[in-house]
Design a protein around this motif. Structure first.
Motif, PDB file in Angstrom:
ATOM      1  N   GLN A   1       0.858  -1.198   0.000  1.00  0.00           N
ATOM      2  CA  GLN A   1       0.000   0.000   0.000  1.00  0.00           C
ATOM      3  C   GLN A   1       0.887   1.238   0.000  1.00  0.00           C
ATOM      4  N   SER A   2       2.092   1.053   0.536  1.00  0.00           N
ATOM      5  CA  SER A   2       3.150   2.056   0.458  1.00  0.00           C
ATOM      6  C   SER A   2       4.397   1.372   1.000  1.00  0.00           C
ATOM      7  N   PRO A   3       5.572   1.914   0.747  1.00  0.00           N
ATOM      8  CA  PRO A   3       6.781   1.236   1.260  1.00  0.00           C
ATOM      9  C   PRO A   3       7.057   1.589   2.718  1.00  0.00           C
ATOM     10  N   GLN A   4       6.026   1.900   3.487  1.00  0.00           N
ATOM     11  CA  GLN A   4       6.194   2.466   4.821  1.00  0.00           C
ATOM     12  C   GLN A   4       7.244   1.758   5.684  1.00  0.00           C
ATOM     13  N   THR A   5       7.052   0.464   5.919  1.00  0.00           N
ATOM     14  CA  THR A   5       7.982  -0.183   6.860  1.00  0.00           C
ATOM     15  C   THR A   5       9.388  -0.280   6.251  1.00  0.00           C
ATOM     16  N   PHE A   6       9.450  -0.434   4.938  1.00  0.00           N
ATOM     17  CA  PHE A   6      10.779  -0.531   4.315  1.00  0.00           C
ATOM     18  C   PHE A   6      11.572   0.763   4.445  1.00  0.00           C
ATOM     19  N   LYS A   7      10.878   1.885   4.281  1.00  0.00           N
ATOM     20  CA  LYS A   7      11.661   3.122   4.379  1.00  0.00           C
ATOM     21  C   LYS A   7      12.105   3.346   5.811  1.00  0.00           C
ATOM     22  N   GLN A   8      11.301   2.884   6.765  1.00  0.00           N
ATOM     23  CA  GLN A   8      11.741   2.989   8.154  1.00  0.00           C
ATOM     24  C   GLN A   8      12.956   2.084   8.395  1.00  0.00           C
TER      25      GLN A   8
ATOM     26  N   PHE B   1      -0.288   0.164  -4.133  1.00  0.00           N
ATOM     27  CA  PHE B   1      -1.487  -0.563  -4.547  1.00  0.00           C
ATOM     28  C   PHE B   1      -2.493  -0.624  -3.396  1.00  0.00           C
ATOM     29  N   ARG B   2      -3.707  -0.232  -3.644  1.00  0.00           N
ATOM     30  CA  ARG B   2      -4.733  -0.331  -2.597  1.00  0.00           C
ATOM     31  C   ARG B   2      -6.029  -0.838  -3.219  1.00  0.00           C
ATOM     32  N   ASP B   3      -6.530  -1.911  -2.648  1.00  0.00           N
ATOM     33  CA  ASP B   3      -7.728  -2.534  -3.209  1.00  0.00           C
ATOM     34  C   ASP B   3      -8.967  -1.910  -2.572  1.00  0.00           C
TER      35      ASP B   3
ATOM     36  N   THR C   1       0.967   6.401  -7.871  1.00  0.00           N
ATOM     37  CA  THR C   1       2.394   6.638  -7.666  1.00  0.00           C
ATOM     38  C   THR C   1       2.618   7.625  -6.529  1.00  0.00           C
ATOM     39  N   GLN C   2       3.537   7.275  -5.669  1.00  0.00           N
ATOM     40  CA  GLN C   2       3.910   8.195  -4.590  1.00  0.00           C
ATOM     41  C   GLN C   2       5.332   8.698  -4.785  1.00  0.00           C
ATOM     42  N   ILE C   3       5.561   9.917  -4.294  1.00  0.00           N
ATOM     43  CA  ILE C   3       6.939  10.354  -4.056  1.00  0.00           C
ATOM     44  C   ILE C   3       7.123  10.070  -2.574  1.00  0.00           C
ATOM     45  N   ASP C   4       7.796   8.973  -2.278  1.00  0.00           N
ATOM     46  CA  ASP C   4       7.863   8.487  -0.908  1.00  0.00           C
ATOM     47  C   ASP C   4       9.196   8.926  -0.292  1.00  0.00           C
ATOM     48  N   CYS C   5       9.163   9.502   0.899  1.00  0.00           N
ATOM     49  CA  CYS C   5      10.376  10.094   1.469  1.00  0.00           C
ATOM     50  C   CYS C   5      10.518   9.756   2.945  1.00  0.00           C
TER      51      CYS C   5
ATOM     52  N   MET D   1      -5.158   6.950  12.811  1.00  0.00           N
ATOM     53  CA  MET D   1      -5.659   7.867  11.803  1.00  0.00           C
ATOM     54  C   MET D   1      -4.700   7.926  10.611  1.00  0.00           C
ATOM     55  N   HIS D   2      -3.401   7.948  10.893  1.00  0.00           N
ATOM     56  CA  HIS D   2      -2.434   7.936   9.784  1.00  0.00           C
ATOM     57  C   HIS D   2      -1.986   6.504   9.521  1.00  0.00           C
ATOM     58  N   HIS D   3      -1.134   5.969  10.341  1.00  0.00           N
ATOM     59  CA  HIS D   3      -0.829   4.537  10.349  1.00  0.00           C
ATOM     60  C   HIS D   3      -0.216   4.185  11.689  1.00  0.00           C
TER      61      HIS D   3
ATOM     62  N   GLY E   1       1.288  13.516   2.875  1.00  0.00           N
ATOM     63  CA  GLY E   1       1.044  13.357   4.300  1.00  0.00           C
ATOM     64  C   GLY E   1       2.113  12.483   4.906  1.00  0.00           C
ATOM     65  N   GLY E   2       2.375  12.700   6.183  1.00  0.00           N
ATOM     66  CA  GLY E   2       3.379  11.876   6.833  1.00  0.00           C
ATOM     67  C   GLY E   2       3.395  12.108   8.316  1.00  0.00           C
ATOM     68  N   SER E   3       4.449  11.617   8.949  1.00  0.00           N
ATOM     69  CA  SER E   3       4.521  11.735  10.400  1.00  0.00           C
ATOM     70  C   SER E   3       5.934  11.488  10.885  1.00  0.00           C
ATOM     71  N   ILE E   4       6.164  11.899  12.136  1.00  0.00           N
ATOM     72  CA  ILE E   4       7.345  11.439  12.864  1.00  0.00           C
ATOM     73  C   ILE E   4       6.982  10.047  13.358  1.00  0.00           C
ATOM     74  N   ARG E   5       7.944   9.123  13.258  1.00  0.00           N
ATOM     75  CA  ARG E   5       7.618   7.731  13.579  1.00  0.00           C
ATOM     76  C   ARG E   5       8.019   7.382  15.011  1.00  0.00           C
ATOM     77  N   ILE E   6       7.352   6.343  15.464  1.00  0.00           N
ATOM     78  CA  ILE E   6       7.806   5.727  16.711  1.00  0.00           C
ATOM     79  C   ILE E   6       9.120   5.026  16.382  1.00  0.00           C
TER      80      ILE E   6
ATOM     81  N   GLY F   1      11.421  10.252  10.479  1.00  0.00           N
ATOM     82  CA  GLY F   1      10.069  10.630  10.058  1.00  0.00           C
ATOM     83  C   GLY F   1      10.078  10.892   8.566  1.00  0.00           C
ATOM     84  N   GLY F   2       8.910  11.075   8.004  1.00  0.00           N
ATOM     85  CA  GLY F   2       8.874  11.297   6.561  1.00  0.00           C
ATOM     86  C   GLY F   2       7.482  11.619   6.099  1.00  0.00           C
ATOM     87  N   LEU F   3       7.324  11.498   4.816  1.00  0.00           N
ATOM     88  CA  LEU F   3       5.996  11.712   4.240  1.00  0.00           C
ATOM     89  C   LEU F   3       5.971  11.158   2.833  1.00  0.00           C
ATOM     90  N   ALA F   4       4.791  11.123   2.253  1.00  0.00           N
ATOM     91  CA  ALA F   4       4.670  10.715   0.857  1.00  0.00           C
ATOM     92  C   ALA F   4       3.708  11.661   0.160  1.00  0.00           C
ATOM     93  N   PHE F   5       4.066  12.019  -1.055  1.00  0.00           N
ATOM     94  CA  PHE F   5       3.169  12.813  -1.900  1.00  0.00           C
ATOM     95  C   PHE F   5       2.475  11.872  -2.874  1.00  0.00           C
TER      96      PHE F   5
HETATM   97  N1  ASP Z   1       3.186   5.771   4.015  1.00  0.00           N
HETATM   98  C1  ASP Z   1       2.363   6.921   4.242  1.00  0.00           C
HETATM   99  C2  ASP Z   1       1.199   6.938   3.248  1.00  0.00           C
HETATM  100  O1  ASP Z   1       1.219   6.245   2.255  1.00  0.00           O
HETATM  101  C3  ASP Z   1       3.104   8.206   4.127  1.00  0.00           C
HETATM  102  C4  ASP Z   1       4.079   8.425   5.218  1.00  0.00           C
HETATM  103  O2  ASP Z   1       3.712   8.341   6.396  1.00  0.00           O
HETATM  104  O3  ASP Z   1       5.239   8.694   4.910  1.00  0.00           O
HETATM  105  O4  ASP Z   1       0.271   7.691   3.433  1.00  0.00           O
END
Ligand code: ASP
Length: 582
Positions: free
Chosen positions: A195-202, A219-221, A233-237, A444-446, A482-487, A526-530
């Protein structure tokens, strides 16, 4: 050489040169003894001339046999045109053709390959490769490329590394349903598409990569709401050793860079608004701030009179629609019908016309006198000539309904100018959100989003009030990122999973890899994705993301050109040990 020039290249300075061009036949004009053809490729159009006197009778005959979209190669001389065409860049010249080769014929296309085509959506999607020949789609794809290049340039200059992450992964709960892929080599087991590379980028941050980005398919069903795509497509950061402020500054920088390089627009520092403020002022966590019509709460002045509807409401809230007092009774009735549609769901609307002579005419004149209404006008900031629209009921619902009305009125008043860009940050999102269906809190975010340390104490007593270090970038009423500072420590992450209703075993089973990684010195990050598709569409001044995607899917998630999804044959099913039960 197959061609010496493209069809967008030749100018008066080239007159006299012998050239070879190739491309598609856009249009033929047959004058009997002379034939003109518009030859097209990605770069433009060049006019070819076939002239009986200056070439030969056979040449002109073969020119006459060319159909639309034939692919040809021509050799000839660049000559000056008698009547010049200022609308195209090659309009000062034409090619006197001396040799013609048909490279490929074409049957008649199912729609015209023109800027304004006669092809409907379905037809254009079925023959997308023909649609792409049209300027509007072609230019959008080139535009998208430019945006992507500027993103790469900016982030790379700032020390970000583009790293690919896998597409066949394990399910991650990010709020949507996963697409799954059966594994042949691991019977009965499935990969999920990210759904996004969230855990991988962490994990890349744990790996010390420090600054990561990736232009990546996600990909989101989901059931496809208007203008969503199952793959997008995301610009994932992601960045390590940062605070929220560092991230906001960096990505505000990126967006400012794009607006400048792509649109030639300089924007000032982005305003910031808390989630609570956005909901109170605009009823929306992605407010369009290109125009006013901010919400004004009227409980104090509108309640405790004889009007039961307002008295019983949790919230009475209104907006002043500029110049709306000219609305006729009929037009207002239509508007009320509009907000009563199930898509908006309001139960009714109270209105006040602020007349030019300073008097007021409202739908509740029975209960309120001119003085009352003058107070409402003062609070909502309504001027003479405006229309105050007021909704009442349960706070959350009413805000959402009034937000829909605000956007609709802005649309009708032409206040949503696509050439104007009004970005902002919405910050301090709630960490958790109550889900009526499952009867519990969801992230709310993840689940990897960090609560604000000062709110941690509320986690047990009032979880709904805990704010997160989470932020969205909003542009013209769209969430573009959208994004966040992570645990980044195991204990807080475990606590979070616990609050989200995971047993320790479930948390370990699904996220053991992340929790383990956190035991080996995870840096604060932390990060975000566009959302690249949406971002490109907005920068391009358009609404539909589909027009910026080369091969999009339709509203049922189908690619009607290649006819996917489709059945697979029995051998494939057998290999996968899958049985269908339809
Ligand atoms: N992975 C999040 C999303 O797809 C973005 C982020 O928290 O960096 O919304």
């Amino acid at each position: 050489m197959f061609r010496t020039h493209t069809n967008g290249e030749l100018r008066l300075a080239n007159v006299g040169e012998q050239v070879t061009l190739a491309g598609w036949v856009q249009k033929t004009r047959d004058k009997g003894f002379m034939v003109w053809i518009d030859l097209r490729d990605r770069y433009g159009i060049t006019q070819l001339i076939f002239d009986e006197d200056r070439t030969s009778k056979e040449m002109i005959e073969s020119a006459k046999n060319l159909g639309r979209e034939f692919v040809i190669q021509v050799k000839g001389e660049v000559i000056e045109r008698l009547s010049k065409n200022k609308n195209i860049e090659t309009g000062a010249i034409e090619i006197l053709v001396k040799e013609l080769t048909v490279l490929n014929e074409s049957i008649t296309p199912p729609f015209t390959i023109e800027d304004v085509t006669d092809g409907g959506d379905e037809l254009r999607m079925k023959y997308r490769y023909l649609d792409i020949r049209r300027n509007p789609i072609k230019n959008n794809l080139i535009f998208r490329h430019k945006v992507a290049m500027e993103v790469r340039k900016y982030l790379s200059d700032k020390g970000f590394i583009e790293i690919e992450t896998p597409v066949l992964i394990k399910s991650t709960p990010e709020g949507a349903r996963d697409f799954v892929v059966p594994s042949r080599m691991n019977e009965g087991q499935f990969y999920a598409l990210p759904q996004s590379p969230q855990t991988f980028k962490q994990l890349l941050m744990v790996g010390g990569m420090d600054k990561y980005f990736q232009i990546v398919k996600c990909f989101r069903d989901e059931d496809l709401r208007a203008d969503r795509q199952p793959e997008f497509t995301q610009i994932d950061c992601e960045m390590a050793f940062v605070e929220q402020e560092d991230i906001l500054n960096r990505f505000e920088g990126l967006t400012r860079h794009l607006l400048k390089e792509i649109n030639g627009v300089n924007v000032a520092k982005f305003p910031r608004m808390t989630y609570d403020e956005a909901m109170k002022k605009y009823g929306n966590d992605k407010p369009d701030i290109r125009f006013g019509m901010e919400f004004s709460e009227l409980n104090e002045v509108a309640q405790h009179k004889e009007f039961g509807v307002f008295n019983n409401a949790e919230l009475v809230v209104g907006i002043a629609v500029p110049n709306g007092s000219t609305y006729t009774r009929k037009e207002i009735d239509k508007l009320i019908e509009w907000i009563k549609r199930p898509q908006v769901g309001a139960s009714g609307m109270v209105y006040v016309k602020c007349n030019e002579d300073g008097t007021f005419k409202s739908s509740v004149d029975k209960f309120y006198d001119q003085e009352d209404l003058a107070k409402w006008a003062e609070i909502t900031g309504a001027d003479k000539g405006d229309l105050i629209c007021i909704l009442s009921g349960k706070s959350d619902k009413v805000r959402t309904q009034l937000s829909a009305l605000r956007m609709e009125m802005a649309e009708r008043l032409g206040l949503r100018n696509p050439k104007e860009f009004a970005p902002l940050w919405v910050v301090d999102f709630p960490l958790l959100e109550w889900n009526e269906e499952t009867n519990r809190y969801h992230a709310m975010h993840h689940p990897f989003t960090s609560p604000k340390p000062e709110d941690m104490k509320l986690l047990d007593s009032n979880p709904g009030k805990v704010r997160a270090n989470a932020y969205d970038m909003v542009l013209n009423g769209n969430e573009i990122g959208g994004g966040s500072i992570r645990i980044h420590d195991k204990e807080t992450q475990a606590l979070m999973f616990n609050h989200l209703g995971f047993t320790p075993e479930e948390a370990k089973e699904q996220f053991g890899f992340l929790m383990n990684a956190f035991e080996y010195g995870a840096p604060p990050h932390g990060g975000l994705a566009f959302g690249l598709d949406r971002l490109v569409a907005i920068l391009g001044g358009q609404e539909t993301i589909r027009d910026f995607i080369a091969f999009p899917k339709n509203n049922s998630g189908r690619d009607i050109m290649i006819d996917a999804p489709s059945k697979i044959d029995k051998t494939q099913l057998k290999e996968l040990k899958l049985k269908l039960d339809l």
